[in-house]
Motif scaffolding. Sequence first.
Motif, mmCIF file in Angstrom:
data_model
loop_
_atom_site.group_PDB
_atom_site.id
_atom_site.type_symbol
_atom_site.label_atom_id
_atom_site.label_comp_id
_atom_site.label_asym_id
_atom_site.label_seq_id
_atom_site.Cartn_x
_atom_site.Cartn_y
_atom_site.Cartn_z
ATOM 1 N N LEU A 26 -1.711 6.146 -4.702
ATOM 2 C CA LEU A 26 -1.829 6.543 -3.294
ATOM 3 C C LEU A 26 -2.325 5.382 -2.443
ATOM 4 O O LEU A 26 -1.856 5.165 -1.317
ATOM 5 N N ALA A 27 -3.276 4.618 -2.985
ATOM 6 C CA ALA A 27 -3.784 3.459 -2.257
ATOM 7 C C ALA A 27 -2.683 2.421 -2.052
ATOM 8 O O ALA A 27 -2.585 1.812 -0.980
ATOM 9 N N ALA A 28 -1.833 2.247 -3.075
ATOM 10 C CA ALA A 28 -0.757 1.264 -2.974
ATOM 11 C C ALA A 28 0.340 1.699 -2.019
ATOM 12 O O ALA A 28 0.883 0.888 -1.264
ATOM 13 N N SER A 29 0.655 3.000 -2.016
ATOM 14 C CA SER A 29 1.790 3.478 -1.218
ATOM 15 C C SER A 29 1.420 3.836 0.214
ATOM 16 O O SER A 29 2.224 3.671 1.141
ATOM 17 N N HIS A 30 0.185 4.329 0.434
ATOM 18 C CA HIS A 30 -0.196 4.810 1.757
ATOM 19 C C HIS A 30 -1.471 4.157 2.305
ATOM 20 O O HIS A 30 -1.892 4.475 3.422
ATOM 21 N N LEU A 277 -10.217 16.031 -9.242
ATOM 22 C CA LEU A 277 -8.820 16.430 -9.072
ATOM 23 C C LEU A 277 -8.603 17.095 -7.716
ATOM 24 O O LEU A 277 -7.607 16.825 -7.026
ATOM 25 N N ASN A 278 -9.539 17.939 -7.297
ATOM 26 C CA ASN A 278 -9.432 18.578 -5.983
ATOM 27 C C ASN A 278 -9.503 17.543 -4.860
ATOM 28 O O ASN A 278 -8.787 17.648 -3.853
ATOM 29 N N THR A 279 -10.364 16.534 -5.025
ATOM 30 C CA THR A 279 -10.471 15.484 -4.017
ATOM 31 C C THR A 279 -9.181 14.675 -3.949
ATOM 32 O O THR A 279 -8.703 14.322 -2.855
ATOM 33 N N LEU A 280 -8.607 14.368 -5.092
ATOM 34 C CA LEU A 280 -7.320 13.672 -5.133
ATOM 35 C C LEU A 280 -6.243 14.484 -4.428
ATOM 36 O O LEU A 280 -5.473 13.958 -3.605
ATOM 37 N N ASP A 281 -6.181 15.779 -4.728
ATOM 38 C CA ASP A 281 -5.197 16.662 -4.087
ATOM 39 C C ASP A 281 -5.359 16.645 -2.569
ATOM 40 O O ASP A 281 -4.379 16.604 -1.824
ATOM 41 N N SER A 282 -6.616 16.673 -2.103
ATOM 42 C CA SER A 282 -6.889 16.672 -0.671
ATOM 43 C C SER A 282 -6.402 15.385 -0.018
ATOM 44 O O SER A 282 -5.823 15.402 1.078
ATOM 45 N N ALA A 283 -6.650 14.256 -0.691
ATOM 46 C CA ALA A 283 -6.233 12.968 -0.140
ATOM 47 C C ALA A 283 -4.712 12.866 -0.061
ATOM 48 O O ALA A 283 -4.163 12.380 0.945
ATOM 49 N N TYR A 284 -4.031 13.318 -1.086
ATOM 50 C CA TYR A 284 -2.565 13.317 -1.063
ATOM 51 C C TYR A 284 -2.040 14.178 0.071
ATOM 52 O O TYR A 284 -1.111 13.810 0.792
ATOM 53 N N ARG A 285 -2.654 15.332 0.253
ATOM 54 C CA ARG A 285 -2.220 16.251 1.303
ATOM 55 C C ARG A 285 -2.442 15.633 2.681
ATOM 56 O O ARG A 285 -1.581 15.694 3.553
ATOM 57 N N ALA A 286 -3.601 14.979 2.854
ATOM 58 C CA ALA A 286 -3.917 14.357 4.149
ATOM 59 C C ALA A 286 -2.954 13.218 4.461
ATOM 60 O O ALA A 286 -2.626 12.962 5.625
ATOM 61 N N ALA A 287 -2.495 12.532 3.406
ATOM 62 C CA ALA A 287 -1.576 11.408 3.592
ATOM 63 C C ALA A 287 -0.117 11.858 3.715
ATOM 64 O O ALA A 287 0.776 11.038 3.954
ATOM 65 N N GLY A 288 0.122 13.147 3.522
ATOM 66 C CA GLY A 288 1.497 13.641 3.558
ATOM 67 C C GLY A 288 2.298 13.228 2.349
ATOM 68 O O GLY A 288 3.529 13.124 2.404
ATOM 69 N N ALA A 289 1.602 12.991 1.240
ATOM 70 C CA ALA A 289 2.256 12.550 -0.001
ATOM 71 C C ALA A 289 2.259 13.688 -1.030
ATOM 72 O O ALA A 289 1.541 14.678 -0.878
ATOM 73 N N THR A 290 3.054 13.525 -2.060
ATOM 74 C CA THR A 290 3.138 14.515 -3.136
ATOM 75 C C THR A 290 2.464 13.967 -4.372
ATOM 76 O O THR A 290 2.747 12.833 -4.804
ATOM 77 N N VAL A 291 1.565 14.753 -4.952
ATOM 78 C CA VAL A 291 0.839 14.309 -6.144
ATOM 79 C C VAL A 291 1.809 14.166 -7.319
ATOM 80 O O VAL A 291 2.604 15.047 -7.580
#
Length: 291
Positions: A26-30, A277-291
């Motif tokens: 996620l850090a690399a892509s967004h 895992l919940n924090t990761l899911d939240s970050a992906y959602r905020a970035a508009g990305a798919t886990v």
Amino acid sequence: MVASVIDGKKIANELHVEIRAKADALAASHGVVPGLAVVLVGEDPASAVYVRNKVKATAECGLKSFEFKLPAETSEAEVLGIVERLNKDPDVHGILVQLPLPKHIDSDKVLGLIDPDKDVDGFHPLNAGRLSVGLPGFVPCTPRGSAILIEKVQPDLSGLHAVVIGRSNIVGKPMAQLLLQKNATVTIAHSRTKDLPAVCRTADILVAAVGRPEMVKADWVKPGAIVIDVGINRITTPEGKGKLVGDVAYAECAEVAGAITPVPGGVGPMTIACLMLNTLDSAYRAAGATV
């Protein structure tokens, strides 16, 4: 029969590796690094240990950590103000307010103020409602971790009978909802349940979450059942030493069960892993990305 031991520590460590890889991606892509904020009010020793373990896991998983350690006399207004600031902070994807809070602070008011989309503990009423009707949302970490452990042993729960001892909003009720979603037939048992041992003996999956040391005995367990022990209780041994035990009398129940979690080293590590895992899911959602 001797039960196989469900190694929660090993499974949690494997989950940490997966989370780290997805956080790095996620850090690399967004350009987004998942961030977890932990608020600790007071000097409760157990809470301090939990927070320390959570911060350590945050680093292992490649997440950013924001710590707020506040004195016990901190006012309710100050805590609410911190939560409001964290709700607005784009670098924070998860907010955890460590319980219990000092008595002068209304826990329900504080937890209710957390943005449901950052409620990685899964305690907000909106997330509880989402879970109950099968909508996406945050699941409390201990039930989510317990469900992962169960599925490691038995991936298909269709038609199996699960008994959950305990009806708390934090573990018992959400645990039952997760088992229902997997097509198990679920019974929630509690202090008013008649002939509790007999009810437990019908369970293919038995989840103990009552906070009573070694309450579940071997004759409560159906031969071959999966036993998940959520309890963490500190007792004093006859020798005067402190010892951690679960809600299940482990040694005797392990002679009957098919698979069982130890205490410590079972559900506990999974609770922290699922917070990550919940924090990761939240970050992906905020970035508009798919886990």
